[in-house]
Design a protein around this motif. Sequence first.
Motif, PDB file in Angstrom:
ATOM      1  N   ALA A  74      -4.329   7.121  -4.316  1.00 47.34           N
ATOM      2  CA  ALA A  74      -3.151   6.990  -3.457  1.00 47.34           C
ATOM      3  C   ALA A  74      -3.520   7.274  -2.006  1.00 47.34           C
ATOM      4  CB  ALA A  74      -2.053   7.948  -3.923  1.00 47.34           C
ATOM      5  N   ILE A  75      -4.345   8.288  -1.796  1.00 46.72           N
ATOM      6  CA  ILE A  75      -4.828   8.579  -0.439  1.00 46.72           C
ATOM      7  C   ILE A  75      -5.712   7.445   0.060  1.00 46.72           C
ATOM      8  CG2 ILE A  75      -6.229  10.164   0.941  1.00 46.72           C
ATOM      9  CD1 ILE A  75      -5.322  12.406  -0.985  1.00 46.72           C
ATOM     10  N   GLY A  76      -6.559   6.931  -0.836  1.00 47.55           N
ATOM     11  CA  GLY A  76      -7.458   5.848  -0.464  1.00 47.55           C
ATOM     12  C   GLY A  76      -6.744   4.565  -0.080  1.00 47.55           C
ATOM     13  N   LEU A  77      -5.546   4.376  -0.584  1.00 51.85           N
ATOM     14  CA  LEU A  77      -4.771   3.192  -0.212  1.00 51.85           C
ATOM     15  C   LEU A  77      -4.335   3.205   1.249  1.00 51.85           C
ATOM     16  CD1 LEU A  77      -2.441   2.752  -3.328  1.00 51.85           C
ATOM     17  CD2 LEU A  77      -4.234   1.179  -2.598  1.00 51.85           C
ATOM     18  N   GLN A  81       0.823  -1.209   0.000  1.00 51.83           N
ATOM     19  CA  GLN A  81       0.000   0.000   0.000  1.00 51.83           C
ATOM     20  C   GLN A  81       0.859   1.263   0.000  1.00 51.83           C
ATOM     21  OE1 GLN A  81      -2.813  -2.270   2.992  1.00 51.83           O
ATOM     22  NE2 GLN A  81      -3.361  -0.120   2.982  1.00 51.83           N
ATOM     23  N   VAL A  82       1.882   1.286   0.841  1.00 53.55           N
ATOM     24  CA  VAL A  82       2.729   2.480   0.943  1.00 53.55           C
ATOM     25  C   VAL A  82       3.488   2.712  -0.362  1.00 53.55           C
ATOM     26  CG1 VAL A  82       4.748   3.445   2.100  1.00 53.55           C
ATOM     27  CG2 VAL A  82       2.940   2.363   3.449  1.00 53.55           C
ATOM     28  N   LEU A  90      -6.001   2.909   7.576  1.00 52.93           N
ATOM     29  CA  LEU A  90      -5.266   3.356   8.754  1.00 52.93           C
ATOM     30  C   LEU A  90      -6.208   3.868   9.832  1.00 52.93           C
ATOM     31  CD1 LEU A  90      -2.442   3.913   9.975  1.00 52.93           C
ATOM     32  CD2 LEU A  90      -2.565   6.182   8.946  1.00 52.93           C
ATOM     33  N   THR A  91      -7.235   4.599   9.435  1.00 56.20           N
ATOM     34  CA  THR A  91      -8.152   5.197  10.406  1.00 56.20           C
ATOM     35  C   THR A  91      -9.307   4.281  10.786  1.00 56.20           C
ATOM     36  OG1 THR A  91      -9.484   6.210   8.652  1.00 56.20           O
ATOM     37  CG2 THR A  91      -7.621   7.488   9.520  1.00 56.20           C
ATOM     38  N   GLY A  92      -9.574   3.277   9.940  1.00 52.62           N
ATOM     39  CA  GLY A  92     -10.716   2.406  10.197  1.00 52.62           C
ATOM     40  C   GLY A  92     -12.030   3.006   9.750  1.00 52.62           C
ATOM     41  N   ILE A  93     -11.981   4.153   9.070  1.00 55.14           N
ATOM     42  CA  ILE A  93     -13.184   4.799   8.548  1.00 55.14           C
ATOM     43  C   ILE A  93     -13.396   4.347   7.109  1.00 55.14           C
ATOM     44  CG2 ILE A  93     -14.289   6.996   8.006  1.00 55.14           C
ATOM     45  CD1 ILE A  93     -12.586   8.265  10.201  1.00 55.14           C
TER      46      ILE A  93
END
Length: 233
Positions: free
Chosen positions: A168-171, A119-120, A176-179
Amino acid sequence: MRAAEMRRIQDSTAQWLRAQGRPEDRDWTALAVVLTGAIALFWLLRDVFGTQPGGIDEDRYIAAFANLAEGLFNGNGPDASTDRQIGRSADRHRTLVDHHTAALSHRRHHMNIALWIGQVLLAAIFLSSGTAKSRQTKERMIDTGQTGVAPFPLPVIRVVAALEALAAIGLIVPWLTGIAPTLTPWAAIGLAVVMVGAAASHWTLREYKQVFGVNAVILLACLFVAFGRFGAW
């Protein structure tokens, strides 16, 4: 080792069943397999669904197992020695299940690390690519090696740039936030589609090294993240 341990549990259970002495024509070995299989199924369902089947804890389930076995003899339960024997069998089975659960947790931990690395890396690649496509002229992109943009008009390139940046943000952020974590594998699917388009563009330009050396690798990484996170979510 697991199969041998299960067989020992089944054999000891069958031996205890036979010791009750009646009825003599009953297939105690088959009954032992059924009963011990019921125990294994409890932990299997717990591992698959993440909750105790029926909300029943392990001790209650083992007690119900013993009561069921006792009921096969019309209320004539085991004596103290056979009761200890089946108790030891249940303890050995519980130890086996604990080892299996620990091994499964270990594998999931390593898979989670691998998925995060993917992902990163993908986020870094597509954020960089999206930023370049959103700022540079088409000629500049081609000069810097992004030759796949050649067949497309600049407005289409800008739209793709925005989609790459959002993906890229969605990856990273949803997982990470669980949202809305399901957005992460869908972002990976979207980027896989982008890679299919990029590969097609490079193929028409006869840039086969780019297709197989870059596009295919990134496409596989996107699919790895997508299927990995869909399975975990």
